[in-house]
Design a protein around this motif. Sequence first.
Motif, PDB file in Angstrom:
ATOM      1  N   VAL A  29       0.734  -1.269  -0.210  1.00  0.00           N
ATOM      2  CA  VAL A  29       0.103   0.007  -0.080  1.00  0.00           C
ATOM      3  C   VAL A  29       0.940   1.127  -0.148  1.00  0.00           C
ATOM      4  O   VAL A  29       0.830   2.284  -0.747  1.00  0.00           O
ATOM      5  N   LEU A  30       1.848   1.246   0.842  1.00  0.00           N
ATOM      6  CA  LEU A  30       2.872   2.334   0.902  1.00  0.00           C
ATOM      7  C   LEU A  30       3.392   2.632  -0.673  1.00  0.00           C
ATOM      8  O   LEU A  30       3.440   3.635  -1.057  1.00  0.00           O
ATOM      9  N   LEU A  31       3.673   1.521  -1.439  1.00  0.00           N
ATOM     10  CA  LEU A  31       4.205   1.586  -2.855  1.00  0.00           C
ATOM     11  C   LEU A  31       3.201   2.343  -3.549  1.00  0.00           C
ATOM     12  O   LEU A  31       3.650   3.197  -4.358  1.00  0.00           O
ATOM     13  N   ASP A  32       1.854   1.838  -3.431  1.00  0.00           N
ATOM     14  CA  ASP A  32       0.757   2.525  -4.185  1.00  0.00           C
ATOM     15  C   ASP A  32       0.796   3.972  -3.980  1.00  0.00           C
ATOM     16  O   ASP A  32       0.769   4.734  -5.035  1.00  0.00           O
ATOM     17  N   ARG A  33       0.799   4.442  -2.824  1.00  0.00           N
ATOM     18  CA  ARG A  33       0.786   5.705  -2.687  1.00  0.00           C
ATOM     19  C   ARG A  33       1.911   6.520  -2.899  1.00  0.00           C
ATOM     20  O   ARG A  33       1.709   7.522  -3.575  1.00  0.00           O
ATOM     21  N   LEU A  34       3.030   5.966  -2.756  1.00  0.00           N
ATOM     22  CA  LEU A  34       4.365   6.849  -3.177  1.00  0.00           C
ATOM     23  C   LEU A  34       4.258   6.907  -4.649  1.00  0.00           C
ATOM     24  O   LEU A  34       4.523   7.850  -5.323  1.00  0.00           O
ATOM     25  N   SER A  35       3.997   5.868  -5.285  1.00  0.00           N
ATOM     26  CA  SER A  35       3.894   5.830  -6.799  1.00  0.00           C
ATOM     27  C   SER A  35       3.000   6.851  -7.326  1.00  0.00           C
ATOM     28  O   SER A  35       3.203   7.702  -8.191  1.00  0.00           O
ATOM     29  N   ALA A  36       1.525   6.818  -6.535  1.00  0.00           N
ATOM     30  CA  ALA A  36       0.671   7.773  -7.085  1.00  0.00           C
ATOM     31  C   ALA A  36       1.139   9.040  -6.852  1.00  0.00           C
ATOM     32  O   ALA A  36       0.628   9.769  -7.802  1.00  0.00           O
ATOM     33  N   GLY A  37       1.475   9.164  -5.712  1.00  0.00           N
ATOM     34  CA  GLY A  37       1.932  10.725  -5.629  1.00  0.00           C
ATOM     35  C   GLY A  37       3.255  11.258  -6.135  1.00  0.00           C
ATOM     36  O   GLY A  37       3.536  12.262  -5.828  1.00  0.00           O
ATOM     37  N   PRO A  67      18.795   4.602   8.479  1.00  0.00           N
ATOM     38  CA  PRO A  67      17.390   4.753   9.239  1.00  0.00           C
ATOM     39  C   PRO A  67      16.421   4.941   8.518  1.00  0.00           C
ATOM     40  O   PRO A  67      15.229   5.344   8.978  1.00  0.00           O
ATOM     41  N   GLN A  68      16.383   4.244   7.284  1.00  0.00           N
ATOM     42  CA  GLN A  68      15.350   4.240   6.335  1.00  0.00           C
ATOM     43  C   GLN A  68      14.283   3.824   6.700  1.00  0.00           C
ATOM     44  O   GLN A  68      13.039   4.564   6.378  1.00  0.00           O
ATOM     45  N   PRO A  69      14.372   2.779   7.316  1.00  0.00           N
ATOM     46  CA  PRO A  69      13.036   1.950   7.785  1.00  0.00           C
ATOM     47  C   PRO A  69      12.098   3.117   8.697  1.00  0.00           C
ATOM     48  O   PRO A  69      10.872   2.929   8.424  1.00  0.00           O
ATOM     49  N   ALA A  70      12.634   3.904   9.462  1.00  0.00           N
ATOM     50  CA  ALA A  70      11.939   5.038  10.284  1.00  0.00           C
ATOM     51  C   ALA A  70      11.347   5.851   9.211  1.00  0.00           C
ATOM     52  O   ALA A  70      10.156   6.368   9.518  1.00  0.00           O
ATOM     53  N   LEU A  71      12.080   6.189   8.290  1.00  0.00           N
ATOM     54  CA  LEU A  71      11.240   7.120   7.359  1.00  0.00           C
ATOM     55  C   LEU A  71      10.101   6.507   6.746  1.00  0.00           C
ATOM     56  O   LEU A  71       9.152   7.034   6.434  1.00  0.00           O
ATOM     57  N   ARG A  72      10.164   5.241   6.153  1.00  0.00           N
ATOM     58  CA  ARG A  72       9.387   4.520   5.721  1.00  0.00           C
ATOM     59  C   ARG A  72       8.176   4.326   6.511  1.00  0.00           C
ATOM     60  O   ARG A  72       6.954   4.332   5.963  1.00  0.00           O
ATOM     61  N   LEU A  73       8.409   4.209   8.009  1.00  0.00           N
ATOM     62  CA  LEU A  73       7.186   4.013   8.690  1.00  0.00           C
ATOM     63  C   LEU A  73       6.459   5.316   8.744  1.00  0.00           C
ATOM     64  O   LEU A  73       5.350   5.397   9.066  1.00  0.00           O
ATOM     65  N   ARG A  74       7.349   6.455   8.776  1.00  0.00           N
ATOM     66  CA  ARG A  74       6.852   7.667   8.927  1.00  0.00           C
ATOM     67  C   ARG A  74       5.760   8.182   7.614  1.00  0.00           C
ATOM     68  O   ARG A  74       4.605   8.491   7.762  1.00  0.00           O
ATOM     69  N   GLN A  75       6.552   7.743   6.546  1.00  0.00           N
ATOM     70  CA  GLN A  75       5.453   7.691   5.427  1.00  0.00           C
ATOM     71  C   GLN A  75       4.172   6.904   5.402  1.00  0.00           C
ATOM     72  O   GLN A  75       3.355   7.369   5.139  1.00  0.00           O
ATOM     73  N   MET A  76       4.569   5.552   5.919  1.00  0.00           N
ATOM     74  CA  MET A  76       3.180   4.851   6.150  1.00  0.00           C
ATOM     75  C   MET A  76       2.105   5.576   6.803  1.00  0.00           C
ATOM     76  O   MET A  76       0.889   5.851   6.418  1.00  0.00           O
ATOM     77  N   ALA A  77       2.561   6.301   7.977  1.00  0.00           N
ATOM     78  CA  ALA A  77       1.650   7.134   8.841  1.00  0.00           C
ATOM     79  C   ALA A  77       0.882   8.312   8.056  1.00  0.00           C
ATOM     80  O   ALA A  77      -0.086   8.510   8.086  1.00  0.00           O
ATOM     81  N   GLU A  78       1.942   8.945   7.437  1.00  0.00           N
ATOM     82  CA  GLU A  78       1.551  10.176   6.823  1.00  0.00           C
ATOM     83  C   GLU A  78       0.295   9.777   5.360  1.00  0.00           C
ATOM     84  O   GLU A  78      -0.439  10.743   5.146  1.00  0.00           O
ATOM     85  N   LEU A  79       0.875   8.686   4.748  1.00  0.00           N
ATOM     86  CA  LEU A  79       0.153   8.443   3.491  1.00  0.00           C
ATOM     87  C   LEU A  79      -0.964   7.427   3.714  1.00  0.00           C
ATOM     88  O   LEU A  79      -1.872   6.809   3.050  1.00  0.00           O
ATOM     89  N   GLY A  80      -1.566   7.337   5.074  1.00  0.00           N
ATOM     90  CA  GLY A  80      -2.770   6.480   5.590  1.00  0.00           C
ATOM     91  C   GLY A  80      -2.903   5.060   5.316  1.00  0.00           C
ATOM     92  O   GLY A  80      -3.597   4.522   4.825  1.00  0.00           O
TER      93      GLY A  80
END
Lengths: 355, 355
Positions: free
Chosen positions: A261-269, A290-303
């Motif tokens: 889902v993160l991938l979907d949102r990142l690609s779409a955005g 520290p990228q996993p922390a970034l990805r997790l933040r993205q997950m939160a931001e992108l719903g």
Amino acid sequence: MPDSKSSTTERALPPSFASVFALLKTHMARLDVYLREQLAAFEPEIRDLADYCIDTSGKRIRPSLVFLGGWTGDADAERGPSAELVRVAAVVELVHLATLVHDDIMDGALVRRNRSTAAREYGPEASVLLGDALFSHALKLSTQFPTTEVCAAVADSMKKVCAGEIVQTLRRGSANISHADYRRIIDLKTAELFRLSCFLGARLAGGAPEFVAAAAEFGRRLGVAYQIYDDLADFFGDEHRIGKTLGTDLASGKITLPLLVLLDRLSAGGANGAGGRSELLAEILHEREPQPALRLRQMAELGVFPAVADAVEDELRAAEQELAPHADQSAAALLGRLCEVLRGQVGGLRPAEAS
Amino acid sequence: MPDSKSSTTERALPPSFASVFALLKTHMARLDVYLREQLAAFEPEIRDLADYCIDTSGKRIRPSLVFLGGWTGDADAERGPSAELVRVAAVVELVHLATLVHDDIMDGALVRRNRSTAAREYGPEASVLLGDALFSHALKLSTQFPTTEVCAAVADSMKKVCAGEIVQTLRRGSANISHADYRRIIDLKTAELFRLSCFLGARLAGGAPEFVAAAAEFGRRLGVAYQIYDDLADFFGDEHRIGKTLGTDLASGKITLPLLVLLDRLSAGGANGAGGRSELLAEILHEREPQPALRLRQMAELGVFPAVADAVEDELRAAEQELAPHADQSAAALLGRLCEVLRGQVGGLRPAEAS
């Protein structure tokens, strides 16, 4: 391992689960006695190894599904299960334990349920064979029914579980994994044994063919929901585990729904500039702290959390729909409560902490 | 791997074997077609992996035992086997292939029958599961009989084969291994599937209970003889392999009859000074080149070859004794010829080259 990624993701059951399982106290005690008795059927040299696996600390979800699927009324709680239900509950648990033993070898897991894994305790070589022996014993028990129906169903499910794990293993680290691939993998590796458990419980308790079929399909849907929930919890569960688990997941190359889902949102955005979906996934799979922390933040931001939680809910509703025409059956009522339980567990996860 | 230690020890069959197996041409062709058909029953993703394992270059000894055990007369050669015999021959072969796949993982073997092992080709993780899938499919096929008898017998044998392999693995490198331990290991890991094959062949062909029991016991004895022969050939087979194989054996810590007999003789002769049997074995297990060549020379000097060859002969005679009361049966006559074949193979080994 079919239903969680490491021992740290095996979460304690909430009180609501306990309320359903309280009914099964006698059932579980009988199962425990029966499983212990089975140790005598192993060659002396491997009895200790088998004993080590047949521990009592697991949730025993699959045996519970057998017992609930075969529930005939309130009196069952006191009367306890039939010998056939106990045997078949042991069969599904042994198959599950065998897959855990083999999975821990593949994942190089050292700890499960706060104890050393068999692979660590006895070495991967002996563990491959220990898993085989547990499989074999499960199948032997499944031949102790009047017909070949149980054995055939168990062997078929085992093959599907293995296929699911193989596909997951072969796809590990591949950037070409779709939502359909993910669904297929969890359908095989997790939902199949849930389906089998409900099917055999209902069947051995003499359920009508329509109910048996509905219980089986309910089990499959519940298994899919459970696995998606479990994958979600790996990212949004207990805060102490979040970063670590995300890292573990990505390092092992296992691609689950939250990441898709993160991938979907990142690609779409267009968050990744001109890069395509596969390139983005390949990039994520190769990045380290520290990228996993970034990805997790993205997950939160992108719903991502609500989107995945919705996917669990969709499966739970479909599962409930299967049972709707059989609301008069005790078994249907109890199985249905498991959906409520899982809903509560999803609600108990903490998406906010990820932000 | 139950019947040989690496692909290099898989020897070509002598003409005498071929004469027995020539009778089985139609049978083997049917088996081959049937095994190929089974591939469709595997999930698409693992079909190629399964196909890779179901190759035709193996000796297919176990299916042969099924067919010979179920032999009813000369007409069988042309008529070919019943569908039930073909199915059960496929079952024992699939179980055998599954154990090979798992064994190659444990041994870290890269090559078998002149091809990469599945472990090398697809990775050990996928191979663990591939073995499981082959096991499961074998068991599923074994449920396609009117009763649970076949499935129960197969599951039971599988458990024994696993137990034998586990015991061997756990004992690997241990200096405390007795002749009795060795016998128990080969009885479980090799003889059990030979026994099962003869049993099911005779049983499915409608043999009288006494003959079925005799055929089963014949199979067990033949399996023991075959494994001892195979272990002997690892030391006294083709000269190009001798030093290497001896080194491989000792390095992997596998203790077989030739080494046990050498230990007996060295201990009895006081060749190791004051050291006890265990100390001597521990010493041998830890030594490296050029010691294996020394041990091989010692084996030749101390008469290890004839002692081990005698052990094979003892088992072959016991096997023949089992069939003696059933000499009027076609199956007994054909099975008995396998003893002659194995005798010829032992005679074909070259003890002199070791000196």
